[in-house]
Design a protein around this motif. Structure first.
Motif, PDB file in Angstrom:
ATOM      1  N   THR A 118       0.819  -1.219   0.000  1.00  0.00           N
ATOM      2  CA  THR A 118       0.000   0.000   0.000  1.00  0.00           C
ATOM      3  C   THR A 118       0.848   1.262   0.000  1.00  0.00           C
ATOM      4  O   THR A 118       0.563   2.202  -0.735  1.00  0.00           O
ATOM      5  N   LEU A 119       1.892   1.292   0.817  1.00  0.00           N
ATOM      6  CA  LEU A 119       2.681   2.507   0.980  1.00  0.00           C
ATOM      7  C   LEU A 119       3.968   2.537   0.152  1.00  0.00           C
ATOM      8  O   LEU A 119       4.567   3.591  -0.001  1.00  0.00           O
ATOM      9  N   GLY A 120       4.410   1.389  -0.349  1.00  0.00           N
ATOM     10  CA  GLY A 120       5.584   1.358  -1.225  1.00  0.00           C
ATOM     11  C   GLY A 120       6.923   1.171  -0.548  1.00  0.00           C
ATOM     12  O   GLY A 120       7.970   1.376  -1.164  1.00  0.00           O
ATOM     13  N   PHE A 121       6.939   0.762   0.724  1.00  0.00           N
ATOM     14  CA  PHE A 121       8.206   0.490   1.402  1.00  0.00           C
ATOM     15  C   PHE A 121       8.880  -0.722   0.759  1.00  0.00           C
ATOM     16  O   PHE A 121       8.214  -1.603   0.209  1.00  0.00           O
ATOM     17  N   GLU A 122      10.195  -0.760   0.868  1.00  0.00           N
ATOM     18  CA  GLU A 122      10.973  -1.913   0.399  1.00  0.00           C
ATOM     19  C   GLU A 122      11.778  -2.466   1.568  1.00  0.00           C
ATOM     20  O   GLU A 122      12.196  -1.714   2.457  1.00  0.00           O
ATOM     21  N   VAL A 123      12.010  -3.766   1.537  1.00  0.00           N
ATOM     22  CA  VAL A 123      12.831  -4.399   2.572  1.00  0.00           C
ATOM     23  C   VAL A 123      14.289  -4.043   2.295  1.00  0.00           C
ATOM     24  O   VAL A 123      14.809  -4.309   1.216  1.00  0.00           O
ATOM     25  N   ALA A 124      14.930  -3.416   3.264  1.00  0.00           N
ATOM     26  CA  ALA A 124      16.341  -3.055   3.133  1.00  0.00           C
ATOM     27  C   ALA A 124      17.226  -4.195   3.606  1.00  0.00           C
ATOM     28  O   ALA A 124      18.264  -4.477   3.007  1.00  0.00           O
ATOM     29  N   LYS A 125      16.807  -4.845   4.699  1.00  0.00           N
ATOM     30  CA  LYS A 125      17.559  -5.979   5.231  1.00  0.00           C
ATOM     31  C   LYS A 125      16.732  -6.695   6.286  1.00  0.00           C
ATOM     32  O   LYS A 125      15.726  -6.176   6.770  1.00  0.00           O
ATOM     33  N   VAL A 126      17.187  -7.883   6.656  1.00  0.00           N
ATOM     34  CA  VAL A 126      16.577  -8.635   7.746  1.00  0.00           C
ATOM     35  C   VAL A 126      17.512  -8.509   8.946  1.00  0.00           C
ATOM     36  O   VAL A 126      18.715  -8.727   8.825  1.00  0.00           O
ATOM     37  N   GLU A 127      16.951  -8.121  10.080  1.00  0.00           N
ATOM     38  CA  GLU A 127      17.749  -8.010  11.299  1.00  0.00           C
ATOM     39  C   GLU A 127      17.399  -9.193  12.190  1.00  0.00           C
ATOM     40  O   GLU A 127      16.298  -9.278  12.725  1.00  0.00           O
ATOM     41  N   LYS A 128      18.345 -10.105  12.293  1.00  0.00           N
ATOM     42  CA  LYS A 128      18.144 -11.340  13.051  1.00  0.00           C
ATOM     43  C   LYS A 128      17.935 -11.056  14.531  1.00  0.00           C
ATOM     44  O   LYS A 128      18.635 -10.222  15.113  1.00  0.00           O
ATOM     45  N   LYS A 129      16.965 -11.755  15.105  1.00  0.00           N
ATOM     46  CA  LYS A 129      16.676 -11.689  16.550  1.00  0.00           C
ATOM     47  C   LYS A 129      16.554 -10.254  17.058  1.00  0.00           C
ATOM     48  O   LYS A 129      17.017  -9.922  18.144  1.00  0.00           O
ATOM     49  N   TYR A 130      15.922  -9.411  16.293  1.00  0.00           N
ATOM     50  CA  TYR A 130      15.773  -7.990  16.631  1.00  0.00           C
ATOM     51  C   TYR A 130      14.898  -7.776  17.857  1.00  0.00           C
ATOM     52  O   TYR A 130      15.171  -6.930  18.695  1.00  0.00           O
ATOM     53  N   TYR A 131      13.822  -8.552  17.941  1.00  0.00           N
ATOM     54  CA  TYR A 131      12.857  -8.361  19.025  1.00  0.00           C
ATOM     55  C   TYR A 131      13.250  -9.152  20.264  1.00  0.00           C
ATOM     56  O   TYR A 131      13.985 -10.126  20.192  1.00  0.00           O
ATOM     57  N   GLY A 132      12.734  -8.714  21.395  1.00  0.00           N
ATOM     58  CA  GLY A 132      13.068  -9.311  22.683  1.00  0.00           C
ATOM     59  C   GLY A 132      12.808 -10.798  22.770  1.00  0.00           C
ATOM     60  O   GLY A 132      13.495 -11.510  23.502  1.00  0.00           O
ATOM     61  N   ASP A 133      11.830 -11.273  22.014  1.00  0.00           N
ATOM     62  CA  ASP A 133      11.519 -12.701  22.028  1.00  0.00           C
ATOM     63  C   ASP A 133      12.326 -13.488  21.000  1.00  0.00           C
ATOM     64  O   ASP A 133      12.115 -14.678  20.820  1.00  0.00           O
ATOM     65  N   GLY A 134      13.251 -12.820  20.308  1.00  0.00           N
ATOM     66  CA  GLY A 134      14.126 -13.498  19.355  1.00  0.00           C
ATOM     67  C   GLY A 134      13.639 -13.489  17.915  1.00  0.00           C
ATOM     68  O   GLY A 134      14.333 -13.966  17.021  1.00  0.00           O
ATOM     69  N   GLU A 135      12.453 -12.912  17.661  1.00  0.00           N
ATOM     70  CA  GLU A 135      11.956 -12.883  16.286  1.00  0.00           C
ATOM     71  C   GLU A 135      12.759 -11.905  15.439  1.00  0.00           C
ATOM     72  O   GLU A 135      13.186 -10.850  15.913  1.00  0.00           O
ATOM     73  N   ASP A 136      12.930 -12.269  14.170  1.00  0.00           N
ATOM     74  CA  ASP A 136      13.613 -11.398  13.217  1.00  0.00           C
ATOM     75  C   ASP A 136      12.722 -10.216  12.852  1.00  0.00           C
ATOM     76  O   ASP A 136      11.493 -10.298  12.898  1.00  0.00           O
ATOM     77  N   ALA A 137      13.362  -9.127  12.446  1.00  0.00           N
ATOM     78  CA  ALA A 137      12.647  -7.949  11.951  1.00  0.00           C
ATOM     79  C   ALA A 137      13.038  -7.694  10.511  1.00  0.00           C
ATOM     80  O   ALA A 137      14.189  -7.923  10.118  1.00  0.00           O
ATOM     81  N   LEU A 138      12.085  -7.212   9.738  1.00  0.00           N
ATOM     82  CA  LEU A 138      12.399  -6.671   8.426  1.00  0.00           C
ATOM     83  C   LEU A 138      12.654  -5.186   8.635  1.00  0.00           C
ATOM     84  O   LEU A 138      11.825  -4.484   9.225  1.00  0.00           O
ATOM     85  N   SER A 139      13.798  -4.725   8.197  1.00  0.00           N
ATOM     86  CA  SER A 139      14.095  -3.302   8.220  1.00  0.00           C
ATOM     87  C   SER A 139      13.632  -2.781   6.873  1.00  0.00           C
ATOM     88  O   SER A 139      14.134  -3.207   5.826  1.00  0.00           O
ATOM     89  N   MET A 140      12.631  -1.889   6.885  1.00  0.00           N
ATOM     90  CA  MET A 140      12.034  -1.402   5.644  1.00  0.00           C
ATOM     91  C   MET A 140      12.299   0.085   5.486  1.00  0.00           C
ATOM     92  O   MET A 140      12.537   0.799   6.456  1.00  0.00           O
ATOM     93  N   ARG A 141      12.217   0.523   4.236  1.00  0.00           N
ATOM     94  CA  ARG A 141      12.589   1.900   3.922  1.00  0.00           C
ATOM     95  C   ARG A 141      11.737   2.413   2.757  1.00  0.00           C
ATOM     96  O   ARG A 141      11.417   1.667   1.842  1.00  0.00           O
ATOM     97  N   LEU A 142      11.419   3.704   2.823  1.00  0.00           N
ATOM     98  CA  LEU A 142      10.648   4.361   1.759  1.00  0.00           C
ATOM     99  C   LEU A 142      11.269   5.707   1.470  1.00  0.00           C
ATOM    100  O   LEU A 142      11.490   6.516   2.392  1.00  0.00           O
ATOM    101  N   SER A 143      11.540   5.974   0.195  1.00  0.00           N
ATOM    102  CA  SER A 143      12.046   7.287  -0.198  1.00  0.00           C
ATOM    103  C   SER A 143      10.919   8.309  -0.100  1.00  0.00           C
ATOM    104  O   SER A 143       9.782   8.031  -0.491  1.00  0.00           O
ATOM    105  N   LEU A 144      11.228   9.474   0.416  1.00  0.00           N
ATOM    106  CA  LEU A 144      10.243  10.541   0.511  1.00  0.00           C
ATOM    107  C   LEU A 144      10.459  11.592  -0.574  1.00  0.00           C
ATOM    108  O   LEU A 144       9.749  12.585  -0.619  1.00  0.00           O
ATOM    109  N   LYS A 145      11.404  11.327  -1.443  1.00  0.00           N
ATOM    110  CA  LYS A 145      11.670  12.241  -2.561  1.00  0.00           C
ATOM    111  C   LYS A 145      10.748  11.885  -3.720  1.00  0.00           C
ATOM    112  O   LYS A 145      10.429  10.716  -3.936  1.00  0.00           O
ATOM    113  N   ASP A 146      10.339  12.888  -4.468  1.00  0.00           N
ATOM    114  CA  ASP A 146       9.505  12.613  -5.634  1.00  0.00           C
ATOM    115  C   ASP A 146      10.297  11.791  -6.635  1.00  0.00           C
ATOM    116  O   ASP A 146      11.482  12.061  -6.867  1.00  0.00           O
ATOM    117  N   PRO A 147       9.636  10.792  -7.261  1.00  0.00           N
ATOM    118  CA  PRO A 147      10.348   9.949  -8.235  1.00  0.00           C
ATOM    119  C   PRO A 147      10.769  10.725  -9.463  1.00  0.00           C
ATOM    120  O   PRO A 147      10.248  11.730  -9.798  1.00  0.00           O
TER     121      PRO A 147
END
Length: 147
Positions: A118-147
């Motif tokens: 919906t918003l157009g974010f892209e996965v930049a990387k996976v951060e292993k065990k990011y959360y306190g319970d050990g689950e991985d996080a997707l680090s996502m990013r969206l450019s705010l500049k006009d295309p």
């Protein structure tokens, strides 16, 4: 602040002390937003910040969404999308941020769909065990500049 924290406590396993909420509200008041019901109760929020050390590191100014939550009975109404768009627009106009980042649980398919599809974010990387319970996080990013 109390309404935002209450919404967070009801919905998310990651919780913050009031000092954290207050710091964000006082430092970047223009980029966090709430959604209220007809009685003025907070039913959703987005809590965001500007990465403070960007310029010191020679990086462009960018924003980060710390947390977003909508009460279960108010989901699928477009509130999360609207909150995110308001925050993104404010990051770009007030702070001239070039992009926005966020972390999302790898298992949170609904949130990933919102951010990516919906918003157009892209996965930049996976951060292993990011959360306190050990689950991985997707680090996502969206450019705010006009295309």
């Amino acid at each position: 602040m109390m309404g935002m924290q209450a919404t967070n406590l009801q919905n998310l396993p990651e919780n913050y002390v009031m000092k954290f909420w207050m710091y964000h509200a006082m430092t970047w008041p223009q980029i966090s937003f709430v959604a209220e019901d007809h009685k003025g109760r907070i039913v959703g929020y987005v809590l965001a910040k500007i990465e403070e050390d960007s310029e010191e590191k020679g990086e462009p100014v960018h924003g980060h969404v710390n947390s977003i939550s909508v009460l279960r009975s108010y989901r699928r109404l477009g509130l999360a999308k609207k909150l995110m768009l308001l925050s993104q627009e404010a990051m770009a106009s007030v702070y001239k941020a070039e992009h926005v980042s966020l972390h999302v649980r790898k298992s949170n398919k609904a949130a990933i769909g919102l951010y990516r599809d919906t918003l157009g974010f892209e996965v930049a990387k996976v951060e292993k065990k990011y959360y306190g319970d050990g689950e991985d996080a997707l680090s996502m990013r969206l450019s705010l500049k006009d295309p």
